[in-house]
Design a protein around this motif. Sequence first.
Motif, short mmCIF file in Angstrom:
data_model
loop_
_atom_site.label_atom_id
_atom_site.label_comp_id
_atom_site.label_asym_id
_atom_site.label_seq_id
_atom_site.Cartn_x
_atom_site.Cartn_y
_atom_site.Cartn_z
N GLY A 1 -4.66 14.76 -1.76
CA GLY A 1 -4.67 13.49 -2.54
C GLY A 1 -4.22 12.34 -1.63
N LEU A 2 -2.88 12.90 -1.27
CA LEU A 2 -1.91 11.80 -0.25
C LEU A 2 -2.82 11.61 1.04
N LEU B 1 0.18 26.91 -5.65
CA LEU B 1 -0.65 26.78 -4.39
C LEU B 1 -1.60 25.78 -4.70
N ARG B 2 -2.25 25.88 -6.04
CA ARG B 2 -3.19 24.81 -6.11
C ARG B 2 -2.66 23.43 -6.58
N ALA B 3 -1.39 23.31 -6.75
CA ALA B 3 -0.83 22.01 -7.18
C ALA B 3 -0.29 21.51 -5.81
N GLY B 4 0.25 22.36 -5.05
CA GLY B 4 0.66 21.56 -3.73
C GLY B 4 -0.62 21.27 -2.86
N ALA B 5 -1.75 22.16 -2.93
CA ALA B 5 -3.12 21.58 -2.06
C ALA B 5 -3.57 20.63 -2.51
N SER B 6 -3.59 20.22 -3.89
CA SER B 6 -4.05 19.07 -4.51
C SER B 6 -3.25 17.67 -4.41
N LEU C 1 -7.26 12.27 -8.29
CA LEU C 1 -8.18 12.77 -9.05
C LEU C 1 -9.33 13.62 -8.30
N LEU C 2 -9.74 13.17 -7.25
CA LEU C 2 -10.71 13.61 -6.38
C LEU C 2 -10.14 14.72 -5.66
N ALA C 3 -9.08 14.65 -5.25
CA ALA C 3 -8.72 15.79 -4.57
C ALA C 3 -8.35 17.25 -5.73
N ALA C 4 -7.88 16.67 -6.71
CA ALA C 4 -7.71 17.75 -7.86
C ALA C 4 -8.94 18.65 -8.10
N GLY C 5 -10.03 17.71 -8.43
CA GLY C 5 -11.33 18.35 -8.75
C GLY C 5 -11.92 18.93 -7.65
N ALA C 6 -11.80 18.57 -6.21
CA ALA C 6 -12.12 19.56 -5.13
C ALA C 6 -11.56 20.84 -5.34
N ILE C 7 -10.13 20.62 -5.16
CA ILE C 7 -9.39 21.86 -5.24
C ILE C 7 -9.71 22.86 -6.26
N ALA D 1 0.93 -1.20 -0.05
CA ALA D 1 0.18 -0.01 -0.07
C ALA D 1 0.72 1.17 0.10
N PHE D 2 1.90 1.19 0.77
CA PHE D 2 2.70 2.50 0.82
C PHE D 2 3.43 2.80 -0.39
N VAL D 3 3.81 1.68 -1.14
CA VAL D 3 4.23 1.93 -2.65
C VAL D 3 3.38 2.44 -3.60
N ALA D 4 2.21 2.16 -3.18
CA ALA D 4 0.76 2.42 -4.28
C ALA D 4 0.66 3.99 -4.24
N VAL D 5 0.89 4.49 -2.69
CA VAL D 5 0.33 5.84 -2.49
C VAL D 5 1.64 6.66 -2.85
N ALA D 6 3.04 6.24 -2.53
CA ALA D 6 3.90 6.99 -3.00
C ALA D 6 3.80 7.23 -4.60
N LEU D 7 3.57 5.98 -5.54
CA LEU D 7 3.63 6.24 -6.85
C LEU D 7 2.44 6.99 -7.35
N ALA D 8 1.61 7.21 -6.68
CA ALA D 8 0.41 7.84 -7.14
C ALA D 8 0.64 9.42 -6.74
N THR D 9 1.27 9.68 -5.45
CA THR D 9 1.58 10.90 -5.24
C THR D 9 2.53 11.32 -6.05
N LEU D 10 3.77 10.79 -6.44
CA LEU D 10 4.75 11.39 -7.35
C LEU D 10 4.09 11.61 -8.75
N THR D 11 3.34 10.48 -9.02
CA THR D 11 2.83 10.72 -10.70
C THR D 11 1.90 12.12 -10.66
N ALA D 12 1.06 12.44 -9.42
CA ALA D 12 0.36 13.28 -9.47
C ALA D 12 1.06 14.86 -9.47
N ALA D 13 2.31 14.89 -8.63
CA ALA D 13 3.17 15.82 -8.61
C ALA D 13 3.76 15.98 -9.98
N LEU D 14 4.13 15.06 -10.60
CA LEU D 14 4.82 15.44 -12.07
C LEU D 14 3.64 16.02 -12.94
N VAL D 15 2.63 15.35 -13.01
CA VAL D 15 1.56 15.96 -13.77
C VAL D 15 1.15 17.25 -13.51
#
Length: 597
Positions: A330-331, A321-326, A356-362, A11-25
Amino acid sequence: MYDASVFRRPAFVAVALATLTAALVWWYAARPVDIGIDWHEGTWNSASFAPFRAGQSPLTRNWPTPEQVENDLAHVKTAFRGVRTYAAIGAAQDVPALAARHGLKVIHGAWLSSTPADNEAEVSALIEAANRYPQSVERVIVGNEVLLRRDLDAGQIIRHLDRVRQSIRQPVSYADVWAFWLKNPQLADHVDYLTIHILPYWEDEPASVTDMEQRFVEVIGKIKAAFPGKPILIGEAGWPTEGRSRGPAIADLPNAAHFLRRLPQLAAQYGFDYNVVEAYDQLWKAQQEGTVGARWGLYDVDRQQKFGTTGPVDPFPEAGLRAGASVLGGLALALWLIPAGFGLTRALAVAGLAQLLAAGAIDTLWHAQRLAISPASVSWCLQRLLFFAADTGLLDKPTVSELYRGYMDTTPALAEAWAWVRILATVVATGVLAALLRARLFGREAPGLARAARLGYLSYVAGALMISAMLAFNGRYLDIPIPEFWLPALGLPALWLAARLAGSPRGYGLAALTAPGPARLKLGLWLLAGAVAVILGEGFAIVGEDFTAMHPDWSERAPLIWHAFFWNRQILACALMLVWLALPLLAEWRRPAAAAT
């Protein structure tokens, strides 16, 4: 509280990968854009100058102080050689004297309306200022887009022009969209120079920023051919930095920077004078023209320059600011949502869904206090009803003016209150959605949350139907509120996916989130009709004064109108959102009403 097992692999690997991918996007989306145009001189000829700050408005007659006006003139001097005013009384009455003190040239204006007493006061003040401050008042303009608003006819405007020309020494003009000069050529005999407005974004047939040169050349060519030898001032030329798109004309920071850096180069190349609209953002204009009307300034309402004259440009405001909050949101959501025992694949799906949901909400929260989606933004409807009543004799013009001014007095408070309602509604909707997602992922029943989600979904459906009707019938000055619908658009498939990931034997059909059986088909069909209507409305909206002037034959107009149905990506996205909201209703309408509980 968090499930401690989420900190263990996988699970930790999944969260780390998703967070890193979101940060890169987010990094890729928010990186500065190189527009390939620099303006090394760094100053423009002139700018439309309205020194209103947040909470100030000519509609409510809440004027800036003389100290604020002088501070703004001193600030504007760093980027512009002169300023253009639109009224001789009110906020601009001190501009000629203050501009003389700061060495700025003024194109001073008198505001003409349908009220004779106000026109007399404006014209008298303009004459007095021009004669008293000849060192700063270089030219004057009597009336701005009066024909466009249909406040006066050409003969009434001519009488004011003749009076001013007989009373001052400076050159005199009238300002309007270029097509109205072609429709009223008699005006040219009563001015010393022509003031035309060329706004590729606002024109009936909008042009992209890369086509601005062609549009300027075409329009100036038509005006020169119709009025040979008459000097021309482009009285308004600019580009909005935020708001709805109009076909190929996209309102954002890179396009605005492209326009303003290229404009003085075009002026030098083709030999015309110009005035930039405008120096500062005018938040009060959102009450009449939506978000886009308030975001034309080189400087924002806090007097901060939005982009430089050289180098890359930020793609959208407050990107970091928007990127960091998103990403952080999401994390946190992923850590809360992932149940114990999920393997890498399922945990990665949940973590990605959380981002995705965090990005939409922010994005929804950010736009809730930026977009003019409020009761105030439908003022165009009241305007047209009142003006129609005046034109048909049901109401006299003074009554219309009083009613309209009274309504405008209330709109700032309405707009602010409705923004807070939308912010709170987004927070509640996000909380309900997240809690229901967690319940489903953990295999728990949550009938109360499901009922709350259904109520939220139906409220979004009602809002979507209202917005689609407004956009279809007169959407020119209305925002296209795609960010307002991120949560239902993402939430519906998210809830279905959550049930699948948890291995629910029932699959939790979407019927639990939609209307009772008999109403589903009707609501779904209305949403589909709204999707078609917004596309048709956007296409037919281009038929207006300058469109008919540019394309006199229907053989030219028909293919352009057809093309306009599909050229606005925001409208197409809005239509797709309406279809997306309709799908659960149409997919579930045959199920028994009991299944919707």
